[in-house]
Design a protein around this motif. Sequence first.
Motif, short mmCIF file in Angstrom:
data_model
loop_
_atom_site.label_atom_id
_atom_site.label_comp_id
_atom_site.label_asym_id
_atom_site.label_seq_id
_atom_site.Cartn_x
_atom_site.Cartn_y
_atom_site.Cartn_z
N VAL A 1 -2.72 -0.02 9.08
CA VAL A 1 -2.59 1.44 9.12
C VAL A 1 -1.36 1.83 9.94
N TYR A 2 -1.20 1.24 11.12
CA TYR A 2 -0.07 1.58 11.98
C TYR A 2 1.26 1.20 11.34
N LYS A 3 1.31 0.05 10.68
CA LYS A 3 2.54 -0.38 10.01
C LYS A 3 2.86 0.55 8.84
N ILE B 1 0.84 -1.20 0.00
CA ILE B 1 0.00 0.00 0.00
C ILE B 1 0.88 1.25 0.00
N PHE B 2 1.93 1.25 0.81
CA PHE B 2 2.83 2.39 0.88
C PHE B 2 3.53 2.61 -0.46
N GLY C 1 1.49 15.80 8.60
CA GLY C 1 2.01 15.66 9.95
C GLY C 1 1.32 14.52 10.70
N ASP C 2 0.01 14.44 10.55
CA ASP C 2 -0.76 13.37 11.17
C ASP C 2 -1.34 12.53 10.03
N SER C 3 -0.69 11.44 9.72
CA SER C 3 -1.05 10.67 8.53
C SER C 3 -2.06 9.56 8.79
N TYR C 4 -2.58 9.45 10.02
CA TYR C 4 -3.50 8.34 10.33
C TYR C 4 -4.70 8.34 9.39
N ASN C 5 -5.35 9.48 9.20
CA ASN C 5 -6.54 9.52 8.35
C ASN C 5 -6.21 9.18 6.91
N HIS C 6 -5.06 9.64 6.43
CA HIS C 6 -4.63 9.33 5.06
C HIS C 6 -4.49 7.81 4.88
N TRP C 7 -3.75 7.18 5.78
CA TRP C 7 -3.51 5.75 5.64
C TRP C 7 -4.75 4.93 5.95
N ASP D 1 -7.20 -5.91 12.18
CA ASP D 1 -6.26 -6.08 11.06
C ASP D 1 -6.08 -4.76 10.32
N ARG D 2 -7.19 -4.05 10.12
CA ARG D 2 -7.11 -2.76 9.43
C ARG D 2 -6.23 -1.79 10.21
#
Length: 80
Positions: A57-59, A17-18, A27-33, A52-53
């Motif tokens: 996201v965290y990885k 995915i990356f 700066g805060d990429s949580y919502n993006h990923w 799992d999701r």
Amino acid sequence: MARVMRDATVAATAEKIFAACGPSWLGDSYNHWSAAVKAWAVGATRSLPDDDRRAIVYKTQELDDALMAARRALEEEDDE
């Protein structure tokens, strides 16, 4: 629901995915990923449990943070 995916599968999925999306540049990429993983999950052959999701996201965020830190370090070297 508990995680179903193995750590190696989470890591491989996050890397794919990356690689497909590139860095988020936020700066805060949580919502993006989170959005990227949700979009990927739409085409999955099985449903993706929330645990799992989140793990994917965290990885993916870890990969993003590592790349951004490396780029910042190079920029700081250039500035010196």
